[in-house]
Design a protein around this motif. Structure first.
Motif, mmCIF file in Angstrom:
data_model
loop_
_atom_site.group_PDB
_atom_site.id
_atom_site.type_symbol
_atom_site.label_atom_id
_atom_site.label_comp_id
_atom_site.label_asym_id
_atom_site.label_seq_id
_atom_site.Cartn_x
_atom_site.Cartn_y
_atom_site.Cartn_z
ATOM 1 N N UNK A 259 34.102 30.094 34.793
ATOM 2 C CA UNK A 259 34.919 30.473 36.026
ATOM 3 C C UNK A 259 36.117 31.649 35.511
ATOM 4 N N UNK A 260 36.665 31.383 34.398
ATOM 5 C CA UNK A 260 37.838 31.950 34.115
ATOM 6 C C UNK A 260 37.170 33.522 33.488
ATOM 7 N N UNK A 261 36.063 33.566 32.972
ATOM 8 C CA UNK A 261 35.401 34.769 32.638
ATOM 9 C C UNK A 261 34.967 35.541 33.875
ATOM 10 N N UNK A 262 34.469 34.489 34.982
ATOM 11 C CA UNK A 262 33.964 35.376 36.121
ATOM 12 C C UNK A 262 35.241 36.037 36.898
ATOM 13 N N UNK A 263 36.513 35.475 36.998
ATOM 14 C CA UNK A 263 37.554 35.740 37.455
ATOM 15 C C UNK A 263 38.179 37.181 36.612
ATOM 16 N N UNK A 264 38.130 37.251 35.435
ATOM 17 C CA UNK A 264 38.479 38.140 34.559
ATOM 18 C C UNK A 264 37.437 39.232 34.855
ATOM 19 N N UNK A 265 36.217 38.993 35.078
ATOM 20 C CA UNK A 265 35.084 40.045 35.236
ATOM 21 C C UNK A 265 35.380 40.928 36.537
ATOM 22 N N UNK A 266 35.547 39.927 37.479
ATOM 23 C CA UNK A 266 35.960 40.432 38.983
ATOM 24 C C UNK A 266 37.024 41.372 39.045
ATOM 25 N N UNK A 267 37.915 40.845 38.392
ATOM 26 C CA UNK A 267 39.218 41.777 38.442
ATOM 27 C C UNK A 267 39.024 42.992 37.825
ATOM 28 N N UNK A 268 38.344 42.981 36.606
ATOM 29 C CA UNK A 268 38.125 44.402 35.927
ATOM 30 C C UNK A 268 37.077 45.102 36.728
ATOM 31 N N UNK A 269 36.033 44.505 37.180
ATOM 32 C CA UNK A 269 35.334 45.476 38.274
ATOM 33 C C UNK A 269 36.067 46.073 39.244
#
Length: 532
Positions: A259-269
């Motif tokens: 979940x943490x990686x997904x949040x960081x990835x969504x924010x970066x995208x």
């Protein structure tokens, strides 16, 4: 002029003479402000009057006439992992409130191997740190024993896993010293060290279906602990509940990281998309020519397209479900087959056990020969006395003496397992011969009766390999009831001989246990003894 004092040259000389004599009055120096300094070049009159104070550099004297010191560097504390904090609290709470628990380990199943969880170890601070524990806990120790991956059945965690897998009930305590001396158990250095450091161990199984996390929580206790209290229902229920809590925390680790990686990835995208759109709008100047009507029209067009797609998916829903189920079935079969082949090829990745010492081999040779020689002589006497009508079945006895002198400490070699399993399987097999062969043919009866006998002995904790062979022999139908009696007599004789011969060895003991309930407990249960 110095430190903000203005004197004439003559006055300076007289003042200095007075100061040296000790007769002059002294005053503290008066600090100057920034306004007292002159930033313009001096004139000839100022130089002649000797009252010009040049302005110092700004990096030396500030506006408040205080020298600015560099601030100490800010040391940022590393953020503590939330998962590790929760796991540490759970382990500490479980160990501190349980009776007799000295240490806790958490193991999870990963690719058919048991792996200890990250920071999944806790030891009671009160428990003394022995040299053996230092070898396990101190990674800088020259003889450090690292935690390795375990296959089910190896080591403390592997052995407990093999016994409690799929069982969420209360566990039982294992004697680590007896487990380390079990000759059926492959050599494991960490198991031997844990047996010396602690004494008892139990494990509880947990399974989180949502995150597909399986594992066990191993609880260690002293060998001298009060066994009645540490195995009391209240203590075991508390350990069971603690296992569910710890298992839930361990199951939370991977979904949390994802979940943490997904949040960081969504924010970066999102940031990349916004940046690219802003750059594109800036280049084409579309921000000044935005048309709301065209935007609404495009949105309506997209809504109609979405409705059409939904209607199409509803029509082909059943077909897609069938295709999806087929794909999932194929992936399941592929995963299972690959795991099976991997386990067949690689095995447990353990080295074979070492060979026995020469003196132990000679001792086993003498024990087997004398035991079988005695049984063979008794068999000849029985055959001569019955005109070859009676004889002892010597085949299972060869397997029995192998257990006695080759696997002395194994549970399958103990008298309780040997006698009770032989009685059960031979009786079951001989009774099955009363069923007519038209109903139960011999070729079906032999594997069926042997399988039932083996399964029942395993369920009763009476595993004994020769008992399976006895079931096959007696289910064939060419043996009689008195053959079972003779076999039982030979078993008792071989066990008695093994007790005498093996206990003559200084480092061997037989049997390891009798497994018979203490007669005092027949009349005085444990609950009554604890209250008196």
């Amino acid at each position: 002029m110095f430190f903000g004092f203005n004197f004439n040259i003559g006055q300076n000389e007289s003042k200095s003479q007075d100061i040296e004599d000790g007769t002059a009055e002294t005053f503290p120096p008066t600090p100057l402000s920034q306004n007292d300094y002159n930033s313009t070049p001096p004139t000839s009159q100022q130089l002649s009057q000797n009252n010009y104070i040049p302005s110092p550099p700004k990096d030396i004297v500030s506006e408040t006439d205080s020298v600015s010191l560099p601030k100490p560097p800010v040391v940022r504390k590393p953020k503590k992992d939330g998962y590790l904090s929760v796991l540490s609290e759970c382990l500490n709470g479980a160990g501190q409130n349980a009776f007799g628990v000295a240490a806790i380990e958490v193991w999870t199943l990963q690719k058919n191997e048991l792996v200890r969880s990250r920071d999944g170890y806790w030891r009671d601070p009160v428990f003394p740190e022995t040299p053996n524990l230092e070898r396990l806990e101190n990674t800088s120790h020259p003889q450090h024993v690292a935690t390795e991956r375990l296959v089910p059945g190896l080591g403390v965690a592997g052995t407990i896993w093999a016994n409690v897998y799929g069982n969420t009930k209360l566990g039982k305590w294992f004697d680590l010293k007896q487990l380390s001396q079990d000759e059926d158990q492959p050599f494991n250095l960490r198991l031997n060290i844990l047996a010396e450091a602690f004494g008892l161990a139990t494990g509880m199984y947990f399974n989180n279906a949502n995150s597909s996390t399986k594992g066990i929580v191993v609880f260690y206790a002293r060998g001298t602990v009060n066994f009645d209290l540490v195995s009391s229902p209240s203590n075991l229920e508390y350990l069971r509940s603690s296992t569910d809590l710890i298992g839930g925390v361990v199951s939370w680790e991977n979904p949390r990281e994802n979940a943490i990686k997904a949040r960081k990835g969504d924010l970066a995208a999102t940031c990349r998309r916004v940046r690219s759109k802003l750059l594109a709008l800036k280049r084409i100047g579309a921000l000044h020519n935005f048309d709301a009507e065209k935007y609404d029209k495009s949105q309506r067009k997209n809504g109609a397209l979405a409705e059409a797609i939904a209607a199409h998916e509803e029509k082909v829903g059943l077909k897609s479900q069938i295709v999806g189920a087929s794909i999932r079935l194929a992936s399941f079969v592929e995963e299972k087959s690959s795991k099976t082949v991997s386990k067949m090829v690689h095995g447990g990745r353990q080295s074979p056990p070492p060979r026995l010492a020469r003196n132990q081999v000679i001792f086993a040779l003498m024990g087997c020969f004398l035991s079988l020689f005695t049984l063979s002589g008794i068999n000849e006497l029985i055959k001569d006395g019955s005109d070859n009508d009676l004889s002892i079945l010597l085949g299972p006895l060869g397997a029995l003496v192998t257990c006695h002198y080759g696997l002395t400490s194994a549970p399958a070699s103990q008298p309780r397992n040997s006698v009770l399993s032989i009685i059960f399987t031979s009786t079951l097999a001989q009774a099955s011969t009363e069923i007519p062969t038209d109903i139960l043919p011999v070729w079906v009866r032999m594997p069926l009766v042997a399988s039932i006998g083996i399964a029942c002995t395993l369920a009763m904790g009476l595993a004994h390999p020769p008992a399976g062979a006895v079931a096959i022999i007696f289910a064939k139908g060419d043996r009689r009831w008195h053959d079972m009696g003779l076999l039982l007599f030979a078993y008792v004789e071989a066990i008695f001989f093994a007790m005498v011969f093996i206990n003559m060895h200084e480092s061997k003991t037989f049997p390891m246990y009798w497994g018979v309930r203490n007669p005092r407990e027949w009349f005085c249960p444990k609950s009554e003894k604890s209250t008196n």
